[in-house]
Structures are given as structure tokens and as C-alpha cells.
Design a protein around this motif. Structure first.
Motif, PDB file in Angstrom:
ATOM      1  N   THR A 151     -20.200  -7.075  34.069  1.00 53.79           N
ATOM      2  CA  THR A 151     -19.867  -6.362  32.829  1.00 53.79           C
ATOM      3  C   THR A 151     -18.851  -5.253  33.086  1.00 53.79           C
ATOM      4  OG1 THR A 151     -22.062  -6.829  31.975  1.00 53.79           O
ATOM      5  CG2 THR A 151     -20.845  -5.088  30.895  1.00 53.79           C
TER       6      THR A 151
ATOM      7  N   ARG B  54     -23.797   6.175  32.779  1.00 52.15           N
ATOM      8  CA  ARG B  54     -23.724   6.278  34.244  1.00 52.15           C
ATOM      9  C   ARG B  54     -24.715   5.345  34.920  1.00 52.15           C
ATOM     10  NH1 ARG B  54     -26.590  12.221  35.246  1.00 52.15           N
ATOM     11  NH2 ARG B  54     -28.096  12.021  33.568  1.00 52.15           N
ATOM     12  N   SER B  55     -25.028   4.217  34.273  1.00 47.20           N
ATOM     13  CA  SER B  55     -25.982   3.296  34.894  1.00 47.20           C
ATOM     14  C   SER B  55     -25.347   2.637  36.115  1.00 47.20           C
ATOM     15  CB  SER B  55     -26.426   2.223  33.892  1.00 47.20           C
ATOM     16  OG  SER B  55     -25.397   1.290  33.692  1.00 47.20           O
TER      17      SER B  55
ATOM     18  N   HIS C 192     -22.691  11.384  30.091  1.00 47.77           N
ATOM     19  CA  HIS C 192     -24.050  10.832  29.995  1.00 47.77           C
ATOM     20  C   HIS C 192     -24.840  11.644  28.983  1.00 47.77           C
ATOM     21  CE1 HIS C 192     -24.781  14.215  32.617  1.00 47.77           C
ATOM     22  NE2 HIS C 192     -23.801  13.753  33.397  1.00 47.77           N
ATOM     23  N   SER C 193     -26.133  11.404  28.952  1.00 49.46           N
ATOM     24  CA  SER C 193     -26.925  12.026  27.879  1.00 49.46           C
ATOM     25  C   SER C 193     -27.020  13.549  28.021  1.00 49.46           C
ATOM     26  CB  SER C 193     -28.340  11.424  27.851  1.00 49.46           C
ATOM     27  OG  SER C 193     -29.042  11.781  29.015  1.00 49.46           O
TER      28      SER C 193
ATOM     29  N   ALA D 116     -20.599   2.740  27.253  1.00 54.12           N
ATOM     30  CA  ALA D 116     -21.715   1.886  27.696  1.00 54.12           C
ATOM     31  C   ALA D 116     -22.990   2.713  27.667  1.00 54.12           C
ATOM     32  CB  ALA D 116     -21.446   1.342  29.094  1.00 54.12           C
ATOM     33  N   ALA D 117     -23.419   3.059  26.473  1.00 56.55           N
ATOM     34  CA  ALA D 117     -24.572   3.950  26.324  1.00 56.55           C
ATOM     35  C   ALA D 117     -25.760   3.271  25.652  1.00 56.55           C
ATOM     36  CB  ALA D 117     -24.167   5.187  25.529  1.00 56.55           C
ATOM     37  N   GLY D 118     -25.494   2.221  24.878  1.00 57.63           N
ATOM     38  CA  GLY D 118     -26.583   1.595  24.120  1.00 57.63           C
ATOM     39  C   GLY D 118     -27.007   2.455  22.939  1.00 57.63           C
ATOM     40  N   ARG D 119     -26.023   3.154  22.329  1.00 58.16           N
ATOM     41  CA  ARG D 119     -26.288   4.017  21.161  1.00 58.16           C
ATOM     42  C   ARG D 119     -25.294   3.652  20.056  1.00 58.16           C
ATOM     43  NH1 ARG D 119     -29.915   4.765  23.935  1.00 58.16           N
ATOM     44  NH2 ARG D 119     -30.763   6.652  24.853  1.00 58.16           N
TER      45      ARG D 119
ATOM     46  N   VAL E 134     -18.687  -1.462  25.334  1.00 60.22           N
ATOM     47  CA  VAL E 134     -19.561  -2.350  26.102  1.00 60.22           C
ATOM     48  C   VAL E 134     -20.935  -2.487  25.435  1.00 60.22           C
ATOM     49  CG1 VAL E 134     -20.618  -2.725  28.380  1.00 60.22           C
ATOM     50  CG2 VAL E 134     -18.364  -1.672  28.225  1.00 60.22           C
TER      51      VAL E 134
ATOM     52  N   ILE F 149     -24.253  -3.077  23.255  1.00 63.80           N
ATOM     53  CA  ILE F 149     -24.809  -4.164  22.443  1.00 63.80           C
ATOM     54  C   ILE F 149     -26.069  -3.629  21.790  1.00 63.80           C
ATOM     55  CG2 ILE F 149     -25.866  -6.450  22.433  1.00 63.80           C
ATOM     56  CD1 ILE F 149     -24.201  -7.112  24.845  1.00 63.80           C
TER      57      ILE F 149
ATOM     58  N   THR G 266     -17.384 -11.244  30.282  1.00 58.27           N
ATOM     59  CA  THR G 266     -18.400 -11.035  31.324  1.00 58.27           C
ATOM     60  C   THR G 266     -18.869 -12.384  31.882  1.00 58.27           C
ATOM     61  OG1 THR G 266     -19.161  -8.976  30.313  1.00 58.27           O
ATOM     62  CG2 THR G 266     -20.705 -10.086  31.766  1.00 58.27           C
TER      63      THR G 266
ATOM     64  N   ARG H 279     -23.226 -10.482  25.006  1.00 61.45           N
ATOM     65  CA  ARG H 279     -23.503  -9.472  26.008  1.00 61.45           C
ATOM     66  C   ARG H 279     -22.215  -8.781  26.376  1.00 61.45           C
ATOM     67  NH1 ARG H 279     -25.757  -9.980  32.224  1.00 61.45           N
ATOM     68  NH2 ARG H 279     -25.182  -7.893  32.734  1.00 61.45           N
TER      69      ARG H 279
HETATM   70  P1  NAP Z   1     -28.663   2.157  30.386  1.00 64.46           P
HETATM   71  O1  NAP Z   1     -29.083   1.834  31.768  1.00 64.46           O
HETATM   72  O2  NAP Z   1     -29.673   2.475  29.345  1.00 64.46           O
HETATM   73  O3  NAP Z   1     -27.674   3.407  30.497  1.00 64.46           O
HETATM   74  C1  NAP Z   1     -27.193   4.056  29.361  1.00 64.46           C
HETATM   75  C2  NAP Z   1     -26.332   5.215  29.780  1.00 64.46           C
HETATM   76  O4  NAP Z   1     -25.844   5.845  28.599  1.00 64.46           O
HETATM   77  C3  NAP Z   1     -27.096   6.278  30.573  1.00 64.46           C
HETATM   78  O5  NAP Z   1     -26.299   6.752  31.638  1.00 64.46           O
HETATM   79  C4  NAP Z   1     -27.328   7.379  29.544  1.00 64.46           C
HETATM   80  O6  NAP Z   1     -27.337   8.681  30.089  1.00 64.46           O
HETATM   81  C5  NAP Z   1     -26.113   7.234  28.660  1.00 64.46           C
HETATM   82  N1  NAP Z   1     -26.381   7.740  27.320  1.00 64.46           N
HETATM   83  C6  NAP Z   1     -27.425   7.427  26.505  1.00 64.46           C
HETATM   84  N2  NAP Z   1     -27.339   8.111  25.353  1.00 64.46           N
HETATM   85  C7  NAP Z   1     -26.226   8.880  25.443  1.00 64.46           C
HETATM   86  C8  NAP Z   1     -25.616   9.822  24.588  1.00 64.46           C
HETATM   87  N3  NAP Z   1     -26.141  10.125  23.391  1.00 64.46           N
HETATM   88  N4  NAP Z   1     -24.485  10.426  24.987  1.00 64.46           N
HETATM   89  C9  NAP Z   1     -23.944  10.147  26.190  1.00 64.46           C
HETATM   90  N5  NAP Z   1     -24.476   9.244  27.059  1.00 64.46           N
HETATM   91  C10 NAP Z   1     -25.617   8.631  26.681  1.00 64.46           C
HETATM   92  O7  NAP Z   1     -27.769   1.007  29.760  1.00 64.46           O
HETATM   93  P2  NAP Z   1     -26.779  -0.039  30.496  1.00 64.46           P
HETATM   94  O8  NAP Z   1     -27.536  -1.106  31.144  1.00 64.46           O
HETATM   95  O9  NAP Z   1     -25.754   0.701  31.278  1.00 64.46           O
HETATM   96  O10 NAP Z   1     -26.085  -0.676  29.212  1.00 64.46           O
HETATM   97  C11 NAP Z   1     -25.324   0.125  28.331  1.00 64.46           C
HETATM   98  C12 NAP Z   1     -24.995  -0.685  27.094  1.00 64.46           C
HETATM   99  O11 NAP Z   1     -24.203  -1.787  27.487  1.00 64.46           O
HETATM  100  C13 NAP Z   1     -26.197  -1.254  26.365  1.00 64.46           C
HETATM  101  O12 NAP Z   1     -25.928  -1.277  24.978  1.00 64.46           O
HETATM  102  C14 NAP Z   1     -26.290  -2.655  26.890  1.00 64.46           C
HETATM  103  O13 NAP Z   1     -26.928  -3.551  25.974  1.00 64.46           O
HETATM  104  C15 NAP Z   1     -24.839  -2.977  27.037  1.00 64.46           C
HETATM  105  N6  NAP Z   1     -24.560  -4.034  28.000  1.00 64.46           N
HETATM  106  C16 NAP Z   1     -23.582  -4.876  27.685  1.00 64.46           C
HETATM  107  C17 NAP Z   1     -23.249  -5.882  28.531  1.00 64.46           C
HETATM  108  C18 NAP Z   1     -22.091  -6.801  28.163  1.00 64.46           C
HETATM  109  O14 NAP Z   1     -21.869  -7.793  28.824  1.00 64.46           O
HETATM  110  N7  NAP Z   1     -21.330  -6.484  27.124  1.00 64.46           N
HETATM  111  C19 NAP Z   1     -23.925  -6.036  29.739  1.00 64.46           C
HETATM  112  C20 NAP Z   1     -24.920  -5.130  30.079  1.00 64.46           C
HETATM  113  C21 NAP Z   1     -25.209  -4.119  29.186  1.00 64.46           C
HETATM  114  P3  NAP Z   1     -28.449   9.166  31.157  1.00 64.46           P
HETATM  115  O15 NAP Z   1     -28.051   8.572  32.462  1.00 64.46           O
HETATM  116  O16 NAP Z   1     -28.333  10.648  31.135  1.00 64.46           O
HETATM  117  O17 NAP Z   1     -29.767   8.659  30.649  1.00 64.46           O
END
Ligand code: NAP
Length: 323
Positions: A145, A170-171, A193-194, A212-215, A233, A235, A269, A323
Motif C-alpha cells: 500500500t 504513522r503505522s 499523527h493523532s 492514511a489515518a482511517g478517518r 489511502v 478506506i 496495491t 483497499r
Molecule cells: P492504523 O494502523 O489505524 O493507523 C492510523 C494512523 O492514523 C495512526 O498513526 C494514527 O495516529 C493516525 N491518526 C488517526 N486519527 C488521526 C487524526 N485525527 N489526525 C491525525 N492522525 C490520525 O491504520 P493503517 O493500517 O495505517 O491504515 C490507514 C488507513 O489506510 C485505513 O483507512 C485503512 O483502511 C487504509 N488502508 C488502505 C489500504 C489500501 O490499499 N488502500 C491498505 C491498508 C490500509 P496514532 O499513531 O497517533 O494513533
């Protein structure tokens, strides 16, 4: 081109180009090695939302001639049995790449599972060795991704070098690898990040914004620098619709280029994952020219580890279309 004038960065056309090239590589590999490249997808219970995404990967593999199959454990499988199953797959000479369903059930520690994957079969770049290689700027397997988030810009001719980029998230699987890849492309990168105090301020100064935050709706057009490139990114399922982390309607009138959700990063991806697989297969064939796989064999014969429950459960309805 979107109505507003922002360029729409669609993943499908690029993904199709990649798949065409991969299909040729797969045909050559199969002819030379008398077996197709093999992918094993380890899943723990069929009811995880990511199963739909993994089924898409399997279909994509079949289309280009890769042999791919689920190695299934029941949802109640123990950490030890998951790790043992992965180790069994590692030693299967007909398997070149391994993907493990994420997220895993909460009872199973991610680190145990990641450590069990053979780094040379880790085509989604989650093993610490591959993460370390990326951190050092060396070649390893990239998380697909994060790779797609940067590749969509490179293949669309968007300048990255010298530009200010903000990555939101920052995942270990998306945000950080995307940031390291952007640094490798000579961008100046800020990771938010959050706990970031003023997200809008950081975003307003960025030429490139990767979210890439999922928000859903986290980034709006009002936050963007005019002409910014936006890679979404995220979803999220909102009212039965798949949406990203960016408020598309407001962002598209400010950005110079933007990825749609669905249809942006997701298709790319999956295609990039295939390129990782063929690379793994070629490396393994070169390292072990005599694999022990019988000529003419077309399917890996993966047996889950003895301790693993093996009874497959019924597929569930799709919950995640992109995805
Ligand atoms: P994750 O592990 O939940 O990480 C989310 C990141 O976003 C964390 O670092 C979090 O900060 C940060 N965050 C959350 N709320 C925030 C806010 N209000 N302001 C700033 N930063 C914030 O998610 P992930 O696995 O990296 O996935 C992220 C997104 O990408 C999701 O929607 C997922 O479904 C999507 N995704 C898409 C694909 C694709 O192929 N398109 C593949 C994988 C994932 P903290 O570290 O401080 O908690």
C-alpha cells in the motif's frame, strides 16, 4: 481530469499496465521452472473484513497465471498454531510469497506472526528485516500500500524531489513506509499523527499530502495548499459507501491532482503485490534451482501445521470492496 480541473489519479489504468507485464513474466517463469509462481495467503477465520480484499488478491493472481490459495485456520486458532502454519508454508518450495490476513484476532500477537514469516517470501514487507532495509534505503520488499501511494505519483509524472510532503498516519504498514519512500524520492517529509497539534497548519504548507489515518473527512479542501497533490489511502465505510480520509468534493477544487476512493490506491496495491511476488519467485528459483517440485506440478500442496485447526468455514458477505 476531474470537472474541477484537478487531475484524477486513477489506479486501474496503471494497474492494468503492470498486470500485463507481470503476466508475461509469470509465463516465462512457469516455462523455465515448470511450475507457476505460488502465493499462500494465511487466514485465521473467514469472517475478518479483510477476507474480501484477500479474495480479490487471489482472483488477481489467477488471472495472471499465479497459483494462489488460502491456508486456512479457524478463528479460534492459537498464536503457536498460526506461527507453525507460517513456518510450514515458508518451507514449501512451491510457495514463493506469503501474506497473512490483517488484522489478526486480538489473541494473537502481531510480532509473533511477523517474526515467523521468511523475509524472502514476505512480499508485503512486514517482516522487521524488510522494514529495516526500507529504513536504510536498501532494496527489500515494500509494504504494497505504501508502495502504491508513492508509485501512483511516480507513474503519473508528478515531481516528488524537493517538494514538501505531509504523511498523515504513522503505522508500520502504511504511514511510516510511505514517509521513508518519499524521503528516498528526495521529498522533505513531515509525519503527522493523532497527537499532532495543528494538523491543518502542516497540511496547508504541503505540496504533497498522503493521508492514511482511517478517518473519513479528516482532510478538507480548506486545509490544502492550492495545487497540492493529494493521495488518499484511507478506506472507510460510511452509510454503506466506501470513502477515503479526504473530503473529495472540497479537495478536488483546490488540488492539482487527487486519487479517488475507491479506484485510486486500492487497484494499484494489488497489482504491485504481484510484482513483489514474481520478484520473490525469481529470486528463489535462482537461489534454489532444484526446488524438488515435480515437473508439471501446477499447485502448491500446503499442509497447515499439525497443531492448526484446518476445517474451513463458510465465506461471509463482502464488507470491504477496495483497499
Ligand atoms: P492504523 O494502523 O489505524 O493507523 C492510523 C494512523 O492514523 C495512526 O498513526 C494514527 O495516529 C493516525 N491518526 C488517526 N486519527 C488521526 C487524526 N485525527 N489526525 C491525525 N492522525 C490520525 O491504520 P493503517 O493500517 O495505517 O491504515 C490507514 C488507513 O489506510 C485505513 O483507512 C485503512 O483502511 C487504509 N488502508 C488502505 C489500504 C489500501 O490499499 N488502500 C491498505 C491498508 C490500509 P496514532 O499513531 O497517533 O494513533
Amino acid at each position: 481530469m476531474a470537472d474541477s480541473g484537478a487531475r484524477l489519479l486513477e489506479g486501474a489504468p496503471i494497474a492494468n499496465e503492470i498486470r500485463t507485464a507481470v503476466a508475461e513474466d509469470v509465463a516465462t517463469f512457469t516455462a523455465v521452472n515448470r511450475r507457476p509462481p505460488g502465493l499462500a495467503v494465511v487466514i485465521v477465520g473467514r469472517d475478518a473484513p479483510s477476507t474480501v480484499y484477500l479474495e480479490q488478491i487471489l482472483r488477481g493472481c489467477t488471472k495472471v497465471g499465479v497459483h494462489a490459495e488460502f491456508v486456512e485456520l479457524e478463528g479460534e486458532a492459537t498464536e503457536a498454531s498460526v506461527a507453525a502454519t507460517i513456518r510450514a508454508v515458508n518451507t514449501d518450495p512451491a510457495v514463493d510469497g506469503v501474506i497473512v490476513q490483517m488484522p489478526l484476532p486480538p489473541t494473537i500477537r502481531l510480532r509473533t506472526v511477523i517474526d515467523a514469516i521468511d523475509p524472502s517470501k514476505d512480499i508485503d514487507g512486514i517482516h522487521p528485516l524488510n522494514a529495516g532495509l526500507l529504513r536504510l534505503g536498501y532494496d527489500g520488499f515494500l509494504p504494497a500500500t505504501a508502495h502504491a501511494a508513492v508509485e501512483i505519483m511516480r507513474r503519473s509524472g508528478i515531481e516528488i524531489a524537493g517538494r514538501d510532503a505531509v504523511v498523515i498516519g504513522r503505522s508500520a504498514v502504511v504511514g511510516m513506509p510511505a514517509a521513508f519512500l518519499l524521503v528516498k524520492e528526495d521529498a522533505t517529509v513531515t509525519v503527522c499523527h493523532s497527537r499532532t497539534r495543528d494538523l491543518a497548519d502542516h497540511v496547508s504548507r504541503a505540496d504533497i499530502v498522503v493521508v492514511a489515518a482511517g478517518r473519513p473527512g479528516l482532510v478538507t479542501g480548506a486545509m490544502l495548499k492550492p495545487g497540492a497533490v493529494v493521495v488518499d489511502v484511507g478506506i472507510n465505510l460510511v452509510d454503506g459507501r466506501v470513502v477515503g480520509d479526504v473530503d473529495f468534493a472540497s479537495a478536488v477544487v483546490v488540488a492539482s491532482a487527487i486519487t479517488p476512493v475507491p479506484g485510486g490506491i486500492g487497484p494499484l496495491t494489488n497489482a504491485l503485490l504481484l510484482t513483489h511476488l514474481i520478484r520473490a519467485a525469481e529470486r528463489q528459483a535462482a537461489a534454489h534451482p532444484r526446488t524438488g517440485v515435480e515437473p508439471g506440478m501446477t499447485a502448491p500442496t500446503i499442509q497447515p501445521a499439525p497443531t492448526a485447526p484446518t476445517a474451513p468455514t463458510a465465506p461471509t458477505a463482502p464488507t470491504r470492496g477496495d483497499r
